[in-house]
Design a protein around this motif. Sequence first.
Motif, mmCIF file in Angstrom:
data_model
loop_
_atom_site.group_PDB
_atom_site.id
_atom_site.type_symbol
_atom_site.label_atom_id
_atom_site.label_comp_id
_atom_site.label_asym_id
_atom_site.label_seq_id
_atom_site.Cartn_x
_atom_site.Cartn_y
_atom_site.Cartn_z
ATOM 1 N N ALA A 1 0.850 -1.193 0.000
ATOM 2 C CA ALA A 1 0.000 0.000 0.000
ATOM 3 C C ALA A 1 0.882 1.238 0.000
ATOM 4 O O ALA A 1 2.059 1.178 0.335
ATOM 5 C CB ALA A 1 -0.920 0.013 1.219
ATOM 6 N N CYS A 2 0.312 2.345 -0.358
ATOM 7 C CA CYS A 2 1.041 3.608 -0.408
ATOM 8 C C CYS A 2 0.550 4.511 0.722
ATOM 9 O O CYS A 2 -0.651 4.706 0.896
ATOM 10 C CB CYS A 2 0.794 4.266 -1.762
ATOM 11 N N HIS A 3 1.477 5.070 1.475
ATOM 12 C CA HIS A 3 1.153 6.057 2.505
ATOM 13 C C HIS A 3 1.536 7.422 1.945
ATOM 14 O O HIS A 3 2.694 7.639 1.597
ATOM 15 C CB HIS A 3 1.925 5.784 3.796
ATOM 16 N N LEU A 4 0.576 8.313 1.866
ATOM 17 C CA LEU A 4 0.771 9.620 1.259
ATOM 18 C C LEU A 4 0.515 10.723 2.283
ATOM 19 O O LEU A 4 -0.571 10.795 2.871
ATOM 20 C CB LEU A 4 -0.181 9.786 0.065
ATOM 21 N N ALA A 5 1.518 11.585 2.486
ATOM 22 C CA ALA A 5 1.368 12.733 3.388
ATOM 23 C C ALA A 5 0.696 13.869 2.617
ATOM 24 O O ALA A 5 1.076 14.176 1.484
ATOM 25 C CB ALA A 5 2.726 13.178 3.906
ATOM 26 N N VAL A 6 -0.296 14.490 3.244
ATOM 27 C CA VAL A 6 -1.075 15.563 2.617
ATOM 28 C C VAL A 6 -1.142 16.754 3.560
ATOM 29 O O VAL A 6 -1.348 16.592 4.770
ATOM 30 C CB VAL A 6 -2.507 15.070 2.275
ATOM 31 N N HIS A 7 -0.974 17.950 2.984
ATOM 32 C CA HIS A 7 -1.216 19.195 3.722
ATOM 33 C C HIS A 7 -2.557 19.720 3.215
ATOM 34 O O HIS A 7 -2.685 20.113 2.056
ATOM 35 C CB HIS A 7 -0.106 20.214 3.480
ATOM 36 N N ALA A 8 -3.565 19.702 4.071
ATOM 37 C CA ALA A 8 -4.936 20.033 3.677
ATOM 38 C C ALA A 8 -5.276 21.488 3.952
ATOM 39 O O ALA A 8 -4.876 22.054 4.970
ATOM 40 C CB ALA A 8 -5.910 19.138 4.428
ATOM 41 N N THR A 9 -6.043 22.070 3.023
ATOM 42 C CA THR A 9 -6.582 23.408 3.208
ATOM 43 C C THR A 9 -8.083 23.348 2.938
ATOM 44 O O THR A 9 -8.516 23.356 1.784
ATOM 45 C CB THR A 9 -5.914 24.418 2.253
ATOM 46 N N PRO A 10 -8.887 23.244 3.999
ATOM 47 C CA PRO A 10 -10.342 23.242 3.815
ATOM 48 C C PRO A 10 -10.857 24.665 3.624
ATOM 49 O O PRO A 10 -10.199 25.639 3.980
ATOM 50 C CB PRO A 10 -10.858 22.645 5.121
ATOM 51 N N ARG B 1 -11.344 27.147 -4.379
ATOM 52 C CA ARG B 1 -11.543 26.077 -5.356
ATOM 53 C C ARG B 1 -10.749 24.854 -4.938
ATOM 54 O O ARG B 1 -9.812 24.943 -4.151
ATOM 55 C CB ARG B 1 -11.163 26.522 -6.756
ATOM 56 N N THR B 2 -11.138 23.718 -5.454
ATOM 57 C CA THR B 2 -10.460 22.463 -5.139
ATOM 58 C C THR B 2 -9.267 22.291 -6.062
ATOM 59 O O THR B 2 -9.412 22.378 -7.284
ATOM 60 C CB THR B 2 -11.427 21.275 -5.301
ATOM 61 N N THR B 3 -8.086 22.084 -5.462
ATOM 62 C CA THR B 3 -6.863 21.870 -6.232
ATOM 63 C C THR B 3 -6.005 20.810 -5.559
ATOM 64 O O THR B 3 -6.036 20.645 -4.338
ATOM 65 C CB THR B 3 -6.022 23.161 -6.362
ATOM 66 N N VAL B 4 -5.247 20.098 -6.383
ATOM 67 C CA VAL B 4 -4.259 19.145 -5.901
ATOM 68 C C VAL B 4 -2.964 19.495 -6.609
ATOM 69 O O VAL B 4 -2.880 19.389 -7.835
ATOM 70 C CB VAL B 4 -4.657 17.689 -6.207
ATOM 71 N N GLY B 5 -1.977 19.936 -5.854
ATOM 72 C CA GLY B 5 -0.707 20.289 -6.467
ATOM 73 C C GLY B 5 0.126 21.178 -5.583
ATOM 74 O O GLY B 5 -0.395 21.932 -4.768
ATOM 75 N N GLY B 6 1.435 21.050 -5.736
ATOM 76 C CA GLY B 6 2.370 21.775 -4.910
ATOM 77 C C GLY B 6 2.729 20.952 -3.688
ATOM 78 O O GLY B 6 2.191 19.867 -3.467
ATOM 79 N N SER B 7 3.675 21.455 -2.937
ATOM 80 C CA SER B 7 4.070 20.749 -1.721
ATOM 81 C C SER B 7 4.255 21.736 -0.584
ATOM 82 O O SER B 7 4.524 22.916 -0.805
ATOM 83 C CB SER B 7 5.357 19.948 -1.944
ATOM 84 N N HIS B 8 4.101 21.231 0.610
ATOM 85 C CA HIS B 8 4.285 22.017 1.822
ATOM 86 C C HIS B 8 4.862 21.089 2.879
ATOM 87 O O HIS B 8 4.222 20.097 3.253
ATOM 88 C CB HIS B 8 2.957 22.606 2.305
ATOM 89 N N ASP B 9 6.078 21.384 3.329
ATOM 90 C CA ASP B 9 6.706 20.605 4.392
ATOM 91 C C ASP B 9 6.703 19.106 4.073
ATOM 92 O O ASP B 9 6.285 18.287 4.888
ATOM 93 C CB ASP B 9 6.012 20.892 5.723
ATOM 94 N N ASP B 10 7.139 18.767 2.870
ATOM 95 C CA ASP B 10 7.228 17.386 2.383
ATOM 96 C C ASP B 10 5.878 16.663 2.397
ATOM 97 O O ASP B 10 5.782 15.485 2.734
ATOM 98 C CB ASP B 10 8.268 16.586 3.159
ATOM 99 N N ALA B 11 4.828 17.394 2.019
ATOM 100 C CA ALA B 11 3.493 16.804 1.892
ATOM 101 C C ALA B 11 2.829 17.401 0.649
ATOM 102 O O ALA B 11 3.089 18.549 0.286
ATOM 103 C CB ALA B 11 2.651 17.104 3.124
ATOM 104 N N LEU B 12 1.987 16.623 0.006
ATOM 105 C CA LEU B 12 1.250 17.081 -1.163
ATOM 106 C C LEU B 12 0.146 18.027 -0.703
ATOM 107 O O LEU B 12 -0.613 17.713 0.216
ATOM 108 C CB LEU B 12 0.641 15.873 -1.891
#
Length: 97
Positions: free
Chosen positions: A8-17, A21-32
């Motif tokens: 399985a893949c473990h993916l770190a995400v930096h979320a902005t609720p 608009r909804t976007t996926v892209g860029g990185s913040h502190d080694d997280a998507l």
Amino acid sequence: MIQFIDGACHLAVHATPGAKRTTVGGSHDDALKVSVTEPADQGKANKAIIKALAKALGVARWQIELLRGVTHRRKTFVIADPPTDLAQQVAELASMS
């Protein structure tokens, strides 16, 4: 940002609720970085993040599960049965501004 553990893949995400608009892209502190329009209220943002990740990575929503960070911006998602090019896809998304 991404680790493969037991198939399985473990993916770190930096979320902005609550974003405009909804976007996926860029990185913040080694997280998507993932921004969603849904508010951080009763899991709405987490569900929207799963939907956005599924679309961006070309996987089904049922393959993505929130592992850590239910109420935090820093989250870890597990992607079951990931495609072989997932690491490349994540790297391309993370390099976007």
